[in-house]
Design a protein around this motif. Sequence first.
Motif, PDB file in Angstrom:
ATOM      1  N   HIS A 157      -6.965  -9.314   6.817  1.00 40.16           N
ATOM      2  CA  HIS A 157      -7.067  -7.990   5.817  1.00 40.16           C
ATOM      3  C   HIS A 157      -5.588  -7.874   5.189  1.00 40.16           C
ATOM      4  O   HIS A 157      -5.340  -7.728   4.126  1.00 40.16           O
ATOM      5  CB  HIS A 157      -7.856  -7.029   6.285  1.00 40.16           C
ATOM      6  CG  HIS A 157      -7.715  -5.836   5.384  1.00 40.16           C
ATOM      7  ND1 HIS A 157      -9.013  -5.456   4.908  1.00 40.16           N
ATOM      8  CD2 HIS A 157      -6.782  -4.841   4.588  1.00 40.16           C
ATOM      9  CE1 HIS A 157      -8.814  -4.285   4.306  1.00 40.16           C
ATOM     10  NE2 HIS A 157      -7.709  -4.209   3.964  1.00 40.16           N
ATOM     11  N   GLU A 158      -4.705  -7.557   6.054  1.00 44.53           N
ATOM     12  CA  GLU A 158      -3.167  -6.949   5.917  1.00 44.53           C
ATOM     13  C   GLU A 158      -2.567  -8.304   5.230  1.00 44.53           C
ATOM     14  O   GLU A 158      -1.551  -8.012   4.138  1.00 44.53           O
ATOM     15  CB  GLU A 158      -2.714  -6.407   6.915  1.00 44.53           C
ATOM     16  CG  GLU A 158      -3.298  -5.433   7.733  1.00 44.53           C
ATOM     17  CD  GLU A 158      -3.808  -4.379   6.774  1.00 44.53           C
ATOM     18  OE1 GLU A 158      -3.207  -4.193   5.768  1.00 44.53           O
ATOM     19  OE2 GLU A 158      -4.763  -3.794   7.099  1.00 44.53           O
ATOM     20  N   CYS A 199     -10.740   0.077   3.385  1.00 44.57           N
ATOM     21  CA  CYS A 199      -9.361  -0.177   3.162  1.00 44.57           C
ATOM     22  C   CYS A 199      -8.642   1.355   2.700  1.00 44.57           C
ATOM     23  O   CYS A 199      -9.441   1.931   1.926  1.00 44.57           O
ATOM     24  CB  CYS A 199      -8.991  -1.144   1.914  1.00 44.57           C
ATOM     25  SG  CYS A 199      -7.342  -1.349   1.530  1.00 44.57           S
ATOM     26  N   LEU A 200      -7.637   1.687   3.132  1.00 41.71           N
ATOM     27  CA  LEU A 200      -7.024   2.901   2.545  1.00 41.71           C
ATOM     28  C   LEU A 200      -6.919   2.928   1.098  1.00 41.71           C
ATOM     29  O   LEU A 200      -6.751   4.162   0.649  1.00 41.71           O
ATOM     30  CB  LEU A 200      -5.888   3.069   3.597  1.00 41.71           C
ATOM     31  CG  LEU A 200      -6.088   3.256   4.947  1.00 41.71           C
ATOM     32  CD1 LEU A 200      -4.466   3.792   5.661  1.00 41.71           C
ATOM     33  CD2 LEU A 200      -6.745   4.572   5.401  1.00 41.71           C
ATOM     34  N   HIS A 214      -3.359  -8.435   1.708  1.00 44.43           N
ATOM     35  CA  HIS A 214      -2.643  -7.613   0.649  1.00 44.43           C
ATOM     36  C   HIS A 214      -1.244  -7.919   0.550  1.00 44.43           C
ATOM     37  O   HIS A 214      -0.903  -7.669  -0.908  1.00 44.43           O
ATOM     38  CB  HIS A 214      -2.337  -6.099   1.671  1.00 44.43           C
ATOM     39  CG  HIS A 214      -3.479  -5.204   1.455  1.00 44.43           C
ATOM     40  ND1 HIS A 214      -3.986  -4.463   0.323  1.00 44.43           N
ATOM     41  CD2 HIS A 214      -3.926  -4.526   2.454  1.00 44.43           C
ATOM     42  CE1 HIS A 214      -4.892  -3.895   0.636  1.00 44.43           C
ATOM     43  NE2 HIS A 214      -5.064  -3.779   1.912  1.00 44.43           N
ATOM     44  N   GLN A 274       0.876  -1.201   0.061  1.00 40.91           N
ATOM     45  CA  GLN A 274      -0.110   0.096   0.024  1.00 40.91           C
ATOM     46  C   GLN A 274       0.861   1.208  -0.063  1.00 40.91           C
ATOM     47  O   GLN A 274       0.356   2.605  -0.351  1.00 40.91           O
ATOM     48  CB  GLN A 274      -0.979   0.019   1.110  1.00 40.91           C
ATOM     49  CG  GLN A 274      -2.047  -1.126   1.316  1.00 40.91           C
ATOM     50  CD  GLN A 274      -3.115  -0.803   2.278  1.00 40.91           C
ATOM     51  OE1 GLN A 274      -2.611  -1.449   3.385  1.00 40.91           O
ATOM     52  NE2 GLN A 274      -4.071  -0.319   2.260  1.00 40.91           N
TER      53      GLN A 274
HETATM   54 NI    NI Z   1      -6.340  -2.763   3.079  1.00 42.61          NI
END
Ligand code: NI
Length: 164
Positions: A132-133, A90-91, A136, A51
């Motif tokens: 979640h992370e 999510c950012l 990614h 990210q």
């Molecule tokens: Ni996210």
Amino acid sequence: MAIRQVVKIGEEVLRKKSRPVDVLNRRILTLLDDMAETMYAEDGVGLAAPQVGVLRRAITVDVGDENGLFQLVNPQIVSMEGEQESLEGCLSVPGRHGVVPRPKRVTVQALNRAGRPVQIEAEGLLAVALCHEIDHLDGILYIDKQIREVEEEELLRGKEAEPT
Ligand code: NI
């Protein structure tokens, strides 16, 4: 430490698989610290290295509980149990939210910022954030797994319904 730019959906880097970290050198430590600072600045509960445009297996998580900040490299889910439906954002996917099926409890093994092996027994929001992370790191976004999208208006109604 520095706040880094958060990559948004549509950028290819979010869809790639990250490489493991072999050495916790200064570059990786700076990455972990910048990720924590960026996560807090953006009001997130987790952030993964892709990210911020770096394809390495590194994540930060802080769900605001007594555990505080996790800065982890090479995290792996070694066991999971039960099911829960979580409301996620999510950012990298700004302005959207969705309901995602997740395990209720997970055990995660990783190295911490000091390079020591840690095992985290997580449930509830912490389990969700870790899943979640870690997703990614394999190029997976929550929207790939969501069972339905939740509109902003519905979120606001939900908030109003909560006891104050
Ligand atoms: Ni996210």
